[in-house]
Enzyme design. Structure first.
Site, PDB file in Angstrom:
ATOM      1  CB  THR A 162      -1.210  -2.493   6.883  1.00 53.87           C
ATOM      2  OG1 THR A 162      -2.426  -1.852   6.510  1.00 53.87           O
ATOM      3  CG2 THR A 162      -1.403  -3.979   6.898  1.00 53.87           C
ATOM      4  CB  SER A 163      -3.843   0.839  10.605  1.00 58.12           C
ATOM      5  OG  SER A 163      -4.371   1.332   9.389  1.00 58.12           O
ATOM      6  CD  GLN A 172      -2.470  -1.170   2.768  1.00 58.61           C
ATOM      7  OE1 GLN A 172      -3.492  -0.532   2.995  1.00 58.61           O
ATOM      8  NE2 GLN A 172      -1.879  -1.891   3.698  1.00 58.61           N
ATOM      9  CG  ASN A 173       4.203   1.327   2.346  1.00 60.26           C
ATOM     10  OD1 ASN A 173       3.152   1.603   2.926  1.00 60.26           O
ATOM     11  ND2 ASN A 173       5.181   0.654   2.916  1.00 60.26           N
ATOM     12  CG  ASN A 181       0.666  -3.646  12.857  1.00 61.77           C
ATOM     13  OD1 ASN A 181       1.195  -3.218  11.843  1.00 61.77           O
ATOM     14  ND2 ASN A 181      -0.203  -2.939  13.546  1.00 61.77           N
ATOM     15  CG  HIS A 208      -3.135   2.259  -1.852  1.00 56.70           C
ATOM     16  ND1 HIS A 208      -3.146   2.167  -0.476  1.00 56.70           N
ATOM     17  CD2 HIS A 208      -4.252   1.621  -2.274  1.00 56.70           C
ATOM     18  CE1 HIS A 208      -4.224   1.497  -0.084  1.00 56.70           C
ATOM     19  NE2 HIS A 208      -4.910   1.148  -1.163  1.00 56.70           N
TER      20      HIS A 208
HETATM   21  P1  NAD Z   1      -1.211   3.251   8.797  1.00 50.67           P
HETATM   22  O1  NAD Z   1      -0.344   4.423   9.101  1.00 50.67           O
HETATM   23  O2  NAD Z   1      -2.674   3.404   8.851  1.00 50.67           O
HETATM   24  O3  NAD Z   1      -0.800   2.075   9.780  1.00 50.67           O
HETATM   25  C1  NAD Z   1       0.540   1.743  10.018  1.00 50.67           C
HETATM   26  C2  NAD Z   1       0.586   0.544  10.946  1.00 50.67           C
HETATM   27  O4  NAD Z   1       1.951   0.182  11.104  1.00 50.67           O
HETATM   28  C3  NAD Z   1       0.016   0.806  12.339  1.00 50.67           C
HETATM   29  O5  NAD Z   1      -0.852  -0.253  12.683  1.00 50.67           O
HETATM   30  C4  NAD Z   1       1.262   0.807  13.235  1.00 50.67           C
HETATM   31  O6  NAD Z   1       1.014   0.232  14.500  1.00 50.67           O
HETATM   32  C5  NAD Z   1       2.208  -0.072  12.455  1.00 50.67           C
HETATM   33  N1  NAD Z   1       3.635   0.213  12.701  1.00 50.67           N
HETATM   34  C6  NAD Z   1       4.211   1.409  12.985  1.00 50.67           C
HETATM   35  N2  NAD Z   1       5.535   1.265  13.109  1.00 50.67           N
HETATM   36  C7  NAD Z   1       5.803  -0.044  12.889  1.00 50.67           C
HETATM   37  C8  NAD Z   1       6.992  -0.826  12.896  1.00 50.67           C
HETATM   38  N3  NAD Z   1       8.193  -0.286  13.148  1.00 50.67           N
HETATM   39  N4  NAD Z   1       6.900  -2.155  12.641  1.00 50.67           N
HETATM   40  C9  NAD Z   1       5.693  -2.727  12.391  1.00 50.67           C
HETATM   41  N5  NAD Z   1       4.542  -2.048  12.392  1.00 50.67           N
HETATM   42  C10 NAD Z   1       4.593  -0.718  12.631  1.00 50.67           C
HETATM   43  O7  NAD Z   1      -0.723   2.703   7.385  1.00 50.67           O
HETATM   44  P2  NAD Z   1      -1.442   1.827   6.304  1.00 50.67           P
HETATM   45  O8  NAD Z   1      -2.302   0.797   6.928  1.00 50.67           O
HETATM   46  O9  NAD Z   1      -0.406   1.431   5.333  1.00 50.67           O
HETATM   47  O10 NAD Z   1      -2.394   2.950   5.661  1.00 50.67           O
HETATM   48  C11 NAD Z   1      -2.629   2.908   4.372  1.00 50.67           C
HETATM   49  C12 NAD Z   1      -2.247   4.187   3.592  1.00 50.67           C
HETATM   50  O11 NAD Z   1      -1.116   4.955   4.008  1.00 50.67           O
HETATM   51  C13 NAD Z   1      -1.851   3.741   2.223  1.00 50.67           C
HETATM   52  O12 NAD Z   1      -2.821   4.157   1.320  1.00 50.67           O
HETATM   53  C14 NAD Z   1      -0.501   4.362   1.883  1.00 50.67           C
HETATM   54  O13 NAD Z   1      -0.459   4.805   0.566  1.00 50.67           O
HETATM   55  C15 NAD Z   1      -0.401   5.475   2.849  1.00 50.67           C
HETATM   56  N6  NAD Z   1       0.961   5.825   3.306  1.00 50.67           N
HETATM   57  C16 NAD Z   1       2.090   5.347   2.714  1.00 50.67           C
HETATM   58  C17 NAD Z   1       3.352   5.667   3.242  1.00 50.67           C
HETATM   59  C18 NAD Z   1       4.602   5.140   2.567  1.00 50.67           C
HETATM   60  O14 NAD Z   1       4.572   4.890   1.363  1.00 50.67           O
HETATM   61  N7  NAD Z   1       5.685   4.921   3.302  1.00 50.67           N
HETATM   62  C19 NAD Z   1       3.463   6.458   4.367  1.00 50.67           C
HETATM   63  C20 NAD Z   1       2.294   6.944   4.958  1.00 50.67           C
HETATM   64  C21 NAD Z   1       1.044   6.617   4.406  1.00 50.67           C
END
Ligand code: NAD
Ligand code: ZN
Length: 233
Positions: free
Chosen positions: A177-178, A92-93, A202, A110
């Site tokens: 992912t959340s 999703q990143n 997670n 995404h």
């Molecule tokens: P989210 O931010 O909603 O959830 C992130 C999850 O990761 C949380 O549950 C958190 O507890 C967990 N987490 C945090 N640090 C961690 C670690 N060190 N190890 C393991 N788990 C950890 O993110 P999501 O569910 O991916 O939300 C989806 C949307 O966010 C996507 O559409 C995406 O495009 C976008 N997004 C992408 C990026 C990126 O490309 N790096 C960054 C921010 C948002």
């Protein structure tokens, strides 16, 4: 762990890139880098304030040059190189850390920061540096390019390919992912429906934790390499 497992689907989210220094989607303040998700991640936001939306993704794109893949991205790339069965990493990143670590069997459901999309003809082009709101598509010459990001309310990429892979999967793993963003949050249910093993990695329990047979809590940089060692024996 690897007995009877041949086909694997891995879903990754912002958590896998957190230890590389990229902020997750909803930080403790409920914001993504200080912005409400509705203000930078919807078609309405793009129509209302194209400058703000482009600037936001320009900053995210620029930030990629300051970060590197972490041990979790590296471990998945090693799995990709070594795994003889089918493997699909669905991220999703919108960052490029999986491919920079060397993963090949990867799709960005995404979209990608390093891509620009024509809203008129649908052509995507590789993009580096800022994307000025007035950049016109060279393919059709009709419309302005926008960040190639799937906004809320838009259809994620390659859903058919993902569905096919899930239906053939023996193991589905969700990492960082959340479980709050659909349709990705529903993949675990498809995987269970076809009898795949389901595993969540997670930092803390997610909205969908109870759908998984097994949940392991901790940082991705530790849990993902451990899992890859188990799978590769
Ligand atoms: P989210 O931010 O909603 O959830 C992130 C999850 O990761 C949380 O549950 C958190 O507890 C967990 N987490 C945090 N640090 C961690 C670690 N060190 N190890 C393991 N788990 C950890 O993110 P999501 O569910 O991916 O939300 C989806 C949307 O966010 C996507 O559409 C995406 O495009 C976008 N997004 C992408 C990026 C990126 O490309 N790096 C960054 C921010 C948002
Ligand atoms: Zn075009």
């Amino acid at each position: 762990m690897n007995e009877d497992i041949r086909n694997i689907v891995i879903l990754t989210g912002a958590g896998i890139s957190a230890e590389s220094g990229l902020a997750t989607f909803r930080g403790p303040d409920g914001l993504w880098e200080g912005h409400r998700v509705e203000d930078v991640c919807t078609p309405e936001a793009l129509a209302r304030d194209v400058g703000l939306v482009h600037r936001f993704y320009d900053e995210r794109r620029a930030k990629l040059a300051e970060v590197v893949p972490n041990a979790a991205h590296e471990a998945l790339a090693a799995l990709d190189r070594a795994w003889a069965g089918d493997l699909l990493i669905v991220t999703q990143n919108v960052d490029d850390l999986h491919e920079r670590a060397g993963a090949r069997r990867l799709l960005h459901m995404h979209g990608e920061l390093k891509s620009a999309l024509c809203a008129a003809c649908g052509k995507a082009v590789a993009w580096a540096g800022p994307l000025p709101p007035a950049s016109i598509c060279e393919g059709c010459g009709r419309a302005a390019l926008r960040p190639d990001i799937v906004f809320f309310g838009e259809m994620p990429y390659e859903m058919d390919r993902i569905d096919t892979a899930l239906r053939d999967a023996d193991l589905f793993v969700s990492i960082g992912t959340s479980g709050a963003v659909y349709p990705a949050a529903g993949f675990v249910q498809t995987a269970r429906h076809v009898g795949a093993r389901t595993l969540e990695l997670n930092l803390d329990p997610s909205a969908g934790s109870f759908y998984f047979e097994e949940s392991r809590m901790g940082p991705a940089s530790e849990l993902v390499p451990e899992l890859v060692w188990e799978l590769l024996g």
